[in-house]
Design an enzyme around this catalytic site. Structure first.
Site, PDB file in Angstrom:
ATOM      1  N   SER A 148       0.858  -1.197   0.000  1.00 53.41           N
ATOM      2  CA  SER A 148       0.000   0.000   0.000  1.00 53.41           C
ATOM      3  C   SER A 148       0.888   1.238   0.000  1.00 53.41           C
ATOM      4  O   SER A 148       1.973   1.236   0.595  1.00 53.41           O
ATOM      5  CB  SER A 148      -0.877   0.015   1.256  1.00 53.41           C
ATOM      6  OG  SER A 148      -1.528   1.258   1.390  1.00 53.41           O
ATOM      7  N   TYR A 164      -1.851  -0.788  10.245  1.00 56.01           N
ATOM      8  CA  TYR A 164      -1.991  -1.276   8.870  1.00 56.01           C
ATOM      9  C   TYR A 164      -0.804  -0.820   8.012  1.00 56.01           C
ATOM     10  O   TYR A 164      -0.194  -1.612   7.283  1.00 56.01           O
ATOM     11  CB  TYR A 164      -3.311  -0.749   8.290  1.00 56.01           C
ATOM     12  CG  TYR A 164      -3.475  -0.955   6.813  1.00 56.01           C
ATOM     13  CD1 TYR A 164      -3.905  -2.184   6.312  1.00 56.01           C
ATOM     14  CD2 TYR A 164      -3.206   0.075   5.907  1.00 56.01           C
ATOM     15  CE1 TYR A 164      -4.062  -2.376   4.948  1.00 56.01           C
ATOM     16  CE2 TYR A 164      -3.361  -0.103   4.539  1.00 56.01           C
ATOM     17  CZ  TYR A 164      -3.787  -1.330   4.066  1.00 56.01           C
ATOM     18  OH  TYR A 164      -3.937  -1.517   2.718  1.00 56.01           O
TER      19      TYR A 164
HETATM   20  P1  NAP Z   1     -11.569  -6.102   0.318  1.00 49.42           P
HETATM   21  O1  NAP Z   1     -12.435  -5.614  -0.777  1.00 49.42           O
HETATM   22  O2  NAP Z   1     -11.965  -5.878   1.743  1.00 49.42           O
HETATM   23  O3  NAP Z   1     -11.339  -7.668   0.098  1.00 49.42           O
HETATM   24  C1  NAP Z   1     -10.559  -8.368   1.023  1.00 49.42           C
HETATM   25  C2  NAP Z   1     -10.458  -9.821   0.598  1.00 49.42           C
HETATM   26  O4  NAP Z   1      -9.541 -10.465   1.514  1.00 49.42           O
HETATM   27  C3  NAP Z   1     -11.765 -10.582   0.714  1.00 49.42           C
HETATM   28  O5  NAP Z   1     -11.783 -11.564  -0.316  1.00 49.42           O
HETATM   29  C4  NAP Z   1     -11.655 -11.280   2.082  1.00 49.42           C
HETATM   30  O6  NAP Z   1     -12.401 -12.473   2.167  1.00 49.42           O
HETATM   31  C5  NAP Z   1     -10.182 -11.584   2.105  1.00 49.42           C
HETATM   32  N1  NAP Z   1      -9.641 -11.773   3.441  1.00 49.42           N
HETATM   33  C6  NAP Z   1      -9.627 -10.924   4.480  1.00 49.42           C
HETATM   34  N2  NAP Z   1      -9.021 -11.496   5.551  1.00 49.42           N
HETATM   35  C7  NAP Z   1      -8.629 -12.729   5.153  1.00 49.42           C
HETATM   36  C8  NAP Z   1      -7.971 -13.796   5.782  1.00 49.42           C
HETATM   37  N3  NAP Z   1      -7.582 -13.715   7.053  1.00 49.42           N
HETATM   38  N4  NAP Z   1      -7.745 -14.926   5.076  1.00 49.42           N
HETATM   39  C9  NAP Z   1      -8.137 -15.030   3.785  1.00 49.42           C
HETATM   40  N5  NAP Z   1      -8.771 -14.047   3.127  1.00 49.42           N
HETATM   41  C10 NAP Z   1      -9.011 -12.918   3.801  1.00 49.42           C
HETATM   42  O7  NAP Z   1     -10.095  -5.511   0.201  1.00 49.42           O
HETATM   43  P2  NAP Z   1      -9.339  -4.771  -1.008  1.00 49.42           P
HETATM   44  O8  NAP Z   1      -9.579  -3.332  -0.879  1.00 49.42           O
HETATM   45  O9  NAP Z   1      -9.597  -5.464  -2.284  1.00 49.42           O
HETATM   46  O10 NAP Z   1      -7.837  -5.009  -0.551  1.00 49.42           O
HETATM   47  C11 NAP Z   1      -7.054  -6.064  -1.074  1.00 49.42           C
HETATM   48  C12 NAP Z   1      -5.612  -5.796  -0.710  1.00 49.42           C
HETATM   49  O11 NAP Z   1      -5.225  -4.514  -1.219  1.00 49.42           O
HETATM   50  C13 NAP Z   1      -5.340  -5.754   0.791  1.00 49.42           C
HETATM   51  O12 NAP Z   1      -4.100  -6.358   1.084  1.00 49.42           O
HETATM   52  C14 NAP Z   1      -5.297  -4.260   1.087  1.00 49.42           C
HETATM   53  O13 NAP Z   1      -4.520  -3.972   2.209  1.00 49.42           O
HETATM   54  C15 NAP Z   1      -4.670  -3.750  -0.196  1.00 49.42           C
HETATM   55  N6  NAP Z   1      -4.899  -2.325  -0.443  1.00 49.42           N
HETATM   56  C16 NAP Z   1      -6.170  -1.867  -0.649  1.00 49.42           C
HETATM   57  C17 NAP Z   1      -6.358  -0.505  -0.875  1.00 49.42           C
HETATM   58  C18 NAP Z   1      -7.719   0.094  -1.111  1.00 49.42           C
HETATM   59  O14 NAP Z   1      -7.852   1.337  -1.099  1.00 49.42           O
HETATM   60  N7  NAP Z   1      -8.755  -0.705  -1.336  1.00 49.42           N
HETATM   61  C19 NAP Z   1      -5.263   0.361  -0.873  1.00 49.42           C
HETATM   62  C20 NAP Z   1      -3.999  -0.151  -0.653  1.00 49.42           C
HETATM   63  C21 NAP Z   1      -3.829  -1.514  -0.455  1.00 49.42           C
HETATM   64  P3  NAP Z   1     -13.746 -12.536   3.075  1.00 49.42           P
HETATM   65  O15 NAP Z   1     -14.672 -11.494   2.505  1.00 49.42           O
HETATM   66  O16 NAP Z   1     -14.220 -13.931   2.919  1.00 49.42           O
HETATM   67  O17 NAP Z   1     -13.309 -12.180   4.480  1.00 49.42           O
END
Ligand code: NAP
Length: 248
Positions: A143, A157
């Site tokens: 991130s 985080y």
């Molecule tokens: P999201 O929409 O909340 O999706 C998270 C995914 O991770 C879901 O499929 C969830 O499954 C799964 N998950 C959560 N905890 C888990 C665990 N302990 N074991 C296995 N699966 C797990 O998140 P996102 O925004 O797409 O983020 C994805 C990645 O990008 C993350 O690493 C996040 O830190 C990074 N990121 C996101 C942003 C942003 O602005 N969105 C920015 C920078 C970095 P369930 O629903 O079944 O729990």
């Protein structure tokens, strides 16, 4: 040889977009999720209806035994893994450090950091040429929070993602001679449900005007970057930390 990609956290947001795009480009995708069985199955069904190959695997990445069992299930049901996207990640509610419990810190580090380490370890056992694999690629999802530290919201985080950057640099050197490339993408503000899960569904709208491009990124824009890093087009890139953040 067929590409077989495991995407942790592939049932929502960036992981789901990566799964769709990977399948459309001909890879077999293994979609890991923690609890949302219906969401994971919906993506598997949609990919299969388009003629692609997809499988769902439940495992909490913070649970070492569950991760080991997931990799064994992939070996049995799908075949030899060629790529890993360490995407599963969580944020907790917005707090200052002074209010954060150790339980919260253990949970977020166990998921975001240790989960990625253990998944990479299991993938390496299958991909490294020194253990009779044929090589492969790993992309870790970090991130741009590493650059500002997410004060007053999520410094825990941001610190987990700092660990992911350092992990990426070290592991890329450990594995360069094993025909495994290791890179990271660093998304900025991406329009997914993660912000609502942290208690502020309108966070993207609040912040987007402050961003250089005046908009949030879409999960597909991160997905295409992940797939480029996984592809042979990035064959001489390892140990890179690539921002996907609209200039932030
Ligand atoms: P999201 O929409 O909340 O999706 C998270 C995914 O991770 C879901 O499929 C969830 O499954 C799964 N998950 C959560 N905890 C888990 C665990 N302990 N074991 C296995 N699966 C797990 O998140 P996102 O925004 O797409 O983020 C994805 C990645 O990008 C993350 O690493 C996040 O830190 C990074 N990121 C996101 C942003 C942003 O602005 N969105 C920015 C920078 C970095 P369930 O629903 O079944 O729990």
């Amino acid at each position: 040889m067929k590409n077989i990609i495991l995407i942790t956290g592939g049932s929502d947001g960036i992981g789901a977009a990566t799964a769709y795009l990977a399948a459309r480009r001909g890879s077999t995708v293994c979609i890991n999720y923690r609890q949302n069985h219906a969401a994971a199955n919906k993506i598997v069904t949609a990919i299969r209806e388009e003629g692609g190959e997809a499988f769902a695997f439940q495992a909490d990445v913070s649970d070492e035994a569950a991760v080991e069992n997931m990799f064994l299930a992939i070996d049995r049901q799908v075949g030899p893994l060629t790529a890993l996207v360490n995407n599963a990640g969580i944020i907790e509610s917005q707090q200052k450090l002074v209010d954060m419990s150790a339980a919260r810190l253990h949970k977020i580090f166990a998921t975001n950091v240790i989960g990625s380490f253990v998944c990479a370890r299991e993938a390496i056992k299958r991909m490294a040429v020194k253990v009779n694999g044929t090589g492969g690629t790993i992309v870790n999802v970090s991130s741009t929070a590493v650059k500002h530290g997410a004060p007053f919201e999520f410094i825990d985080y941001a610190a987990t993602k700092g660990a992911i950057d350092t992990f990426t640099l070290g592991l890329s050197k450990e594995l360069a001679d094993d025909k495994i490339r290791v890179n990271a993408v660093r998304p900025g503000i991406i329009d997914t449900g993660i912000h609502g899960k942290a208690g502020e569904p309108g966070r993207v709208d609040r912040i987007k005007a402050q961003l250089p491009m005046k908009r949030a990124g879409q999960p597909e824009e991160v997905a295409s970057t992940i797939l480029w890093l996984l592809s042979d087009e990035a064959s001489y890139i390892t140990g890179a930390l690539l921002d996907v953040s609209g200039g932030r």
